[in-house]
Each structure stands twice: as structure tokens, then as C-alpha cells.
Motif scaffolding. Structure first.
Motif, PDB file in Angstrom:
ATOM      1  N   THR A  13       0.808  -1.219   0.000  1.00 43.18           N
ATOM      2  CA  THR A  13       0.000   0.000   0.000  1.00 43.18           C
ATOM      3  C   THR A  13       0.842   1.271   0.000  1.00 43.18           C
ATOM      4  O   THR A  13       0.310   2.373  -0.089  1.00 43.18           O
ATOM      5  CB  THR A  13      -0.905   0.030   1.256  1.00 43.18           C
ATOM      6  N   GLY A  14       2.159   1.129   0.090  1.00 39.99           N
ATOM      7  CA  GLY A  14       3.030   2.303   0.142  1.00 39.99           C
ATOM      8  C   GLY A  14       3.382   2.812  -1.246  1.00 39.99           C
ATOM      9  O   GLY A  14       2.883   2.314  -2.263  1.00 39.99           O
ATOM     10  N   ILE A  16       6.314   2.668  -2.875  1.00 37.47           N
ATOM     11  CA  ILE A  16       7.018   1.638  -3.661  1.00 37.47           C
ATOM     12  C   ILE A  16       6.060   0.492  -3.982  1.00 37.47           C
ATOM     13  O   ILE A  16       6.053  -0.036  -5.104  1.00 37.47           O
ATOM     14  CB  ILE A  16       8.231   1.084  -2.875  1.00 37.47           C
ATOM     15  N   THR A  37       0.867  -7.226   1.603  1.00 39.38           N
ATOM     16  CA  THR A  37       0.751  -6.760   2.992  1.00 39.38           C
ATOM     17  C   THR A  37       0.706  -5.237   3.053  1.00 39.38           C
ATOM     18  O   THR A  37       1.220  -4.561   2.163  1.00 39.38           O
ATOM     19  CB  THR A  37       1.911  -7.247   3.894  1.00 39.38           C
ATOM     20  N   GLY A  38       0.071  -4.737   4.108  1.00 40.17           N
ATOM     21  CA  GLY A  38       0.005  -3.295   4.349  1.00 40.17           C
ATOM     22  C   GLY A  38      -0.141  -3.078   5.840  1.00 40.17           C
ATOM     23  O   GLY A  38       0.060  -4.001   6.642  1.00 40.17           O
ATOM     24  N   MET A  39      -0.516  -1.857   6.207  1.00 42.08           N
ATOM     25  CA  MET A  39      -0.744  -1.627   7.638  1.00 42.08           C
ATOM     26  C   MET A  39      -2.027  -0.830   7.841  1.00 42.08           C
ATOM     27  O   MET A  39      -3.078  -1.421   8.007  1.00 42.08           O
ATOM     28  CB  MET A  39       0.458  -0.922   8.256  1.00 42.08           C
ATOM     29  N   ASN A  41      -3.617   1.373   5.674  1.00 41.50           N
ATOM     30  CA  ASN A  41      -4.455   1.595   4.490  1.00 41.50           C
ATOM     31  C   ASN A  41      -5.172   0.305   4.088  1.00 41.50           C
ATOM     32  O   ASN A  41      -4.813  -0.356   3.110  1.00 41.50           O
ATOM     33  CB  ASN A  41      -3.576   2.131   3.354  1.00 41.50           C
ATOM     34  N   VAL A 102       8.331   0.017   5.313  1.00 37.92           N
ATOM     35  CA  VAL A 102       9.226   1.085   5.753  1.00 37.92           C
ATOM     36  C   VAL A 102       9.792   0.783   7.150  1.00 37.92           C
ATOM     37  O   VAL A 102       9.089   0.250   8.002  1.00 37.92           O
ATOM     38  CB  VAL A 102       8.506   2.462   5.709  1.00 37.92           C
ATOM     39  N   GLY A 103      11.078   1.067   7.330  1.00 37.80           N
ATOM     40  CA  GLY A 103      11.703   0.985   8.644  1.00 37.80           C
ATOM     41  C   GLY A 103      12.195  -0.398   9.031  1.00 37.80           C
ATOM     42  O   GLY A 103      12.111  -1.362   8.255  1.00 37.80           O
ATOM     43  N   ALA A 105      10.874  -2.422  10.809  1.00 36.42           N
ATOM     44  CA  ALA A 105       9.765  -3.400  10.786  1.00 36.42           C
ATOM     45  C   ALA A 105       9.863  -4.313   9.557  1.00 36.42           C
ATOM     46  O   ALA A 105       9.260  -5.383   9.535  1.00 36.42           O
ATOM     47  CB  ALA A 105       8.418  -2.670  10.783  1.00 36.42           C
ATOM     48  N   ASN A 124      13.521  -1.635   0.979  1.00 39.04           N
ATOM     49  CA  ASN A 124      13.765  -1.292   2.380  1.00 39.04           C
ATOM     50  C   ASN A 124      15.274  -1.198   2.632  1.00 39.04           C
ATOM     51  O   ASN A 124      16.004  -2.151   2.391  1.00 39.04           O
ATOM     52  CB  ASN A 124      13.142  -2.385   3.269  1.00 39.04           C
ATOM     53  N   LYS A 125      15.718  -0.012   3.058  1.00 40.06           N
ATOM     54  CA  LYS A 125      17.164   0.141   3.265  1.00 40.06           C
ATOM     55  C   LYS A 125      17.569  -0.197   4.697  1.00 40.06           C
ATOM     56  O   LYS A 125      18.726  -0.437   4.984  1.00 40.06           O
ATOM     57  CB  LYS A 125      17.631   1.536   2.879  1.00 40.06           C
ATOM     58  N   GLU A 126      16.560  -0.203   5.586  1.00 41.05           N
ATOM     59  CA  GLU A 126      16.875  -0.381   7.000  1.00 41.05           C
ATOM     60  C   GLU A 126      17.388  -1.788   7.300  1.00 41.05           C
ATOM     61  O   GLU A 126      18.130  -1.984   8.266  1.00 41.05           O
ATOM     62  CB  GLU A 126      15.641  -0.046   7.844  1.00 41.05           C
ATOM     63  N   ASP A 203       8.260  11.269  -5.531  1.00 40.98           N
ATOM     64  CA  ASP A 203       6.994  11.134  -4.828  1.00 40.98           C
ATOM     65  C   ASP A 203       7.127   9.901  -3.938  1.00 40.98           C
ATOM     66  O   ASP A 203       7.053   8.774  -4.425  1.00 40.98           O
ATOM     67  CB  ASP A 203       5.880  10.966  -5.876  1.00 40.98           C
ATOM     68  N   MET A 204       7.346  10.112  -2.645  1.00 35.53           N
ATOM     69  CA  MET A 204       7.703   8.986  -1.760  1.00 35.53           C
ATOM     70  C   MET A 204       6.841   9.017  -0.501  1.00 35.53           C
ATOM     71  O   MET A 204       6.126   9.969  -0.247  1.00 35.53           O
ATOM     72  CB  MET A 204       9.172   9.088  -1.351  1.00 35.53           C
ATOM     73  N   ILE A 208      10.370   8.553   4.445  1.00 39.25           N
ATOM     74  CA  ILE A 208      11.579   8.671   3.605  1.00 39.25           C
ATOM     75  C   ILE A 208      11.701  10.099   3.060  1.00 39.25           C
ATOM     76  O   ILE A 208      12.810  10.603   2.866  1.00 39.25           O
ATOM     77  CB  ILE A 208      11.619   7.599   2.485  1.00 39.25           C
TER      78      ILE A 208
END
Ligand code: NAP
Length: 396
Positions: A13-14, A16, A37-39, A41, A102-103, A105, A124-126, A203-204, A208
Motif C-alpha cells: 500500500t506504500g 514503492i 501486505t500493508g498496515m 491503508n 518502511v523501517g 519493521a 527497504n534500506k533499513e 513522490d515517496m 523517507i
């Protein structure tokens, strides 16, 4: 006819995630979607699950389970909720997984996806910042293929001369400079979350975008590049390039610099990872050099953007420093978004947290990474709550 591939999108849902679904929507043959998966939204997740006839849809928020279940009633899509269910979704057999939660998680689900030994398209860079060598060791052990989707690392991946690996001299990460590139320190101190989120080129997602404004995003990318391309910290350079056309560059011992360019559209890197090792047409605008006319480059100002210096300190410290850095950064970001601290206080909170937690032990187990991530969040939060960081900077 070739069998359709099975794809999973973690963080569907993000920003990316939605761009990934756009690439999958146009793919021939159309892939089967194992899990989305999403959170928060839930409506967006349900709409995507319906469109792609996903086998499974998961929200990371357990409180949203019934809502998601109702939205997907009668569709045949299985529904689950909670962080554990996201990890289980990642374990569903898939040939290709987009890791775009993101993050920190995103770490456990991405590792779960890697266990299958398929392709991990890593946005995901984390994961790499927090778990570095441990993350790469898990990927190697599982026999998974890691393809970088972060546009800079995707560019470096494309510009790498794998036959002359020893001749790699330096990695040049380009940075747009974010919305505050030309702002004074005094003005930055008063920046609001709304101003920080307004990125000039990309557009992010909100987090981020704010990381781009502080250049913590570039700091994370420096650490990510060090791990991904196995280079020394001093081989990672940052150059500000406001047009975001040169996505990054690799410099070689003979002085040559190979750049990868394109319009600022994440479907370049996502589509590259979907089609790899082939190259196929993508729904992105072509570069028009005559219209572009010029490309600008400048050195970053570390006085206004201390995140870059902190990244070098983290790379030099090694071990669990990356987990502490990212955990503290995420806590500081939440506090800024909640208007509890000012814009410049984010770097101050991260620096103070690193000072409290140093020296850093080597990362031996993933449990160490999760523990230090939590400790760094708690330390940053305590520094903020006590007013030691951010005192007097609370925004109206
Ligand atoms: N956007 C870019 O252009 C870009 C470029 C390079 C790298 N990246 C990296 O890619 C990742 C995703 O970025 P983004 O811009 O797409 O972020 P985003 O728009 O904020 O989307 C994040 C995704 O993760 C989900 N999510 C949020 N918190 C979660 C949690 N605790 N557990 C499970 N899922 C959670 C969100 O769900 P809901 O939306 O449903 O709440 C959403 O699907 C980040 O690591 C970012 O650094 C992004």
C-alpha cells in the motif's frame, strides 16, 4: 508458454508498493500474487488484493483485522493481521518478493521471504543498515538473489563492472539535497513536518521524504552501499545533484566514472528488478537531454546535514552501531512528525543516542540487532522526553 511467476509485495500500500503493483499489472504473463501486505491503508490493501486476486492479504495492525476481512468477504482471498502474520505471508512460496515495508519493521519479513531462496527486490534500506553482514549472510545461506531497488543502489548495480571488481575505486551516491538544500540553518530549525515532506523530485512515503530533507536518507544509503558492494567507508562519497537524473555512479581506478541515468521514477528500478537479468520496456518517461539542458553537482554541506558525518562514524564503528543509528533515527523521526522536537533536533537526538550507547559490540545474532534497535529507540525517546534534546524547540 512460460508459467507465470509468483510474486509477493510486502508494503503493497506504500509508494514503492503501488509502483510495484503497476509493474506487475503490465507484466506478461500476468504474475500470480501470493501475498500482499500493508498496515493502516486497509481500503488500498483490499482493492489491490481484489484486483490481483491475491491468495493472502495481511495488515500488520491486528486492530484492523475485521475491517480487512469484511472488505475482502466473498473474494477467496485469505485474510490475516499482526506483525507475525506479515512474517508468515513473506514465507508463502513466491519466486519474487518486493521488500517495501518502511523501517526496521521490514527486517523480519524480508528475512522470512529470503528463506525461500527466490529473488528479493530490496527497497527497504533499513535491513542492511541495521543488520548489515548478518542480513547478507542470511541471504547467502538461503541462496536468495538480492536485487537493490533503492534507485542509487540499483544504479550502482547497473554500473558495476563485475569482471574488473578490483578496479572499483569509489561509489558516488547522488543526493537531490531535499527541499531544504538551499535553506539556512536558522530557517531549517523552524521547518515543519509539512515542509519537510514536500520532496522536490520524488513522490515517496512521508518518512523517507523527511529522511531526504535531513539527508538521513543518504546517510542510510551510505551504510547500505558499504554492505551491498563490500567497499571501505572512505570509498563511499556523496554528491548533491538537484535534478535527480544521474541516479548514482561508480568510479574506477583508471579515472572512468560510469553513471546510470533516468527520469526520477521508481518504476525504473522496480521494473529492472522484475525483468532482471533481461531488460524490457518500462512505462517510464525517456530522458530528453536537450530539454534537460544541464545537470548540476555540488558538495554536500555537512554543517547543515550532520547525518552524513554520523553515517561515516557509524561505518567506522561497525558492529551494532547501524542498528542503534537506525533505531534512534526512527524514534527521532516519530517525535518530529508529532511536533515534539524541531527539525535539527533529529540529528541531535541520534548523535546523543549513539554517544550514550557506544562502544558497539559486533553483531553476532539477529536477536542482538532487535535488542539494540529497541534500546536505541528507548534512549532517544528518553532524551527527548527529558528535554535533553529538543528543549524549547517544540513546534506550534
Ligand atoms: N518511495 C521511494 O521512492 C523509495 C525509494 C527508495 C527506497 N525506499 C524505501 O522503501 C521502503 C518503503 O518506502 P515507501 O516510500 O514506499 O514508504 P511508505 O509509502 O510509507 O509505505 C510503507 C509501507 O509499509 C507499510 N508499513 C508501515 N509500517 C509498517 C509496519 N510496522 N509493519 C508492516 N508494514 C508497515 C505501509 O502500510 P500502510 O501504508 O497500509 O500503513 C506501506 O505499505 C522504505 O524503506 C524506503 O526507505 C523508498
Amino acid at each position: 508458454m512460460t508459467e507465470p511467476r509468483r510474486a509477493t509485495v510486502l508494503g503493497a500500500t506504500g509508494s514503492i508498493g503501488r509502483s510495484t503493483l503497476d509493474i506487475l499489472r503490465r507484466a506478461e504473463p500476468r504474475p500470480r500474487v501470493a501475498a500482499l501486505t500493508g498496515m493502516g491503508n486497509v481500503a488500498g490493501l483490499a482493492a489491490a488484493a481484489r484486483e490481483f486476486r491475491a491468495e493472502l492479504a495481511v495488515t500488520a495492525d491486528p486492530a484492523r483485522y475485521l475491517e480487512l476481512k469484511a472488505a475482502l468477504a466473498g473474494t477467496g482471498t485469505e485474510v490475516a493481521a499482526g506483525p507475525e502474520a506479515v512474517v508468515e505471508a513473506a514465507r508463502r512460496p513466491a519466486d519474487w518478493t518486493m521488500a517495501a515495508i518502511v523501517g526496521a519493521a521490514g527486517l523480519a519479513p524480508t528475512l522470512a521471504a529470503a528463506e525461500q531462496g527466490g529473488v528479493i527486490a530490496l527497497a527497504n534500506k533499513e535491513c542492511l543498515v541495521s543488520a548489515g553482514e548478518l542480513f547478507l549472510a542470511e541471504i547467502a545461506r538461503a541462496g536468495a538473489t538480492l536485487l537493490p531497488v533503492d534507485s542509487e543502489h540499483n544504479a550502482i548495480f547497473q554500473a558495476l563492472d563485475r569482471d574488473n571488481r578490483a578496479a572499483l575505486d569509489r561509489i558516488l551516491l547522488t543526493a537531490s539535497g531535499g527541499p531544504f538544500r538551499a535553506w539556512s540553518r536558522e530557517r531549517m530549525a523552524r521547518a515543519t513536518p509539512e515542509e519537510a515532506v514536500a520532496h522536490p523530485n520524488w513522490d515517496m512515503g512521508a518518512k523517507i521524504s523527511i529522511d531526504s530533507a535531513t539527508m538521513f536518507n543518504k546517510a542510510l544509503e551510505m551504510i547500505e552501499a558499504k554492505h551491498l558492494f563490500d567497499v571501505r567507508p572512505e570509498q563511499v562519497e556523496v554528491v548533491v545533484h538537484p535534478q535527480s537524473v544521474v541516479h548514482s555512479m561508480v568510479g574506477y581506478a583508471d579515472g572512468s566514472v560510469i553513471a546510470q541515468m533516468g527520469t526520477p521514477d521508481m518504476r525504473h528500478a522496480i521494473g529492472f528488478a522484475w525483468n532482471w537479468p533481461a531488460r524490457r520496456a518500462l512505462p517510464v518517461e525517456r530522458l530528453d537531454f536537450a530539454r534537460l539542458a544541464r545537470l548540476d553537482f555540488e558538495a554536500p554541506d555537512e554543517g547543515r546535514f550532520p547525518a552524513l558525518r554520523l553515517a561515516r562514524e557509524v561505518m567506522a564503528a561497525g558492529g551494532l552501531a547501524g542498528a542503534a543509528f537506525n533505531g534512534a533515527k526512527e524514534a527521532a523521526l516519530e517525535a518530529f512528525m508529532a511536533r515534539r522536537i524541531g527539525f535539527l533536533d533529529m540529528a541531535a537526538a541520534v548523535e546523543a543516542t549513539l554517544a550514550r550507547l557506544a562502544p558497539f559490540a559486533p553483531a553476532e545474532r539477529l536477536a542482538d540487532v532487535f535488542a539494540l534497535d529497541a534500546e536505541a529507540r528507548a534512549t532517544a525517546e528518553a532524551l527527548i522526553a527529558s528535554g535533553e534534546v529538543g528543549k524549547g524547540a517544540v513546534l506550534a
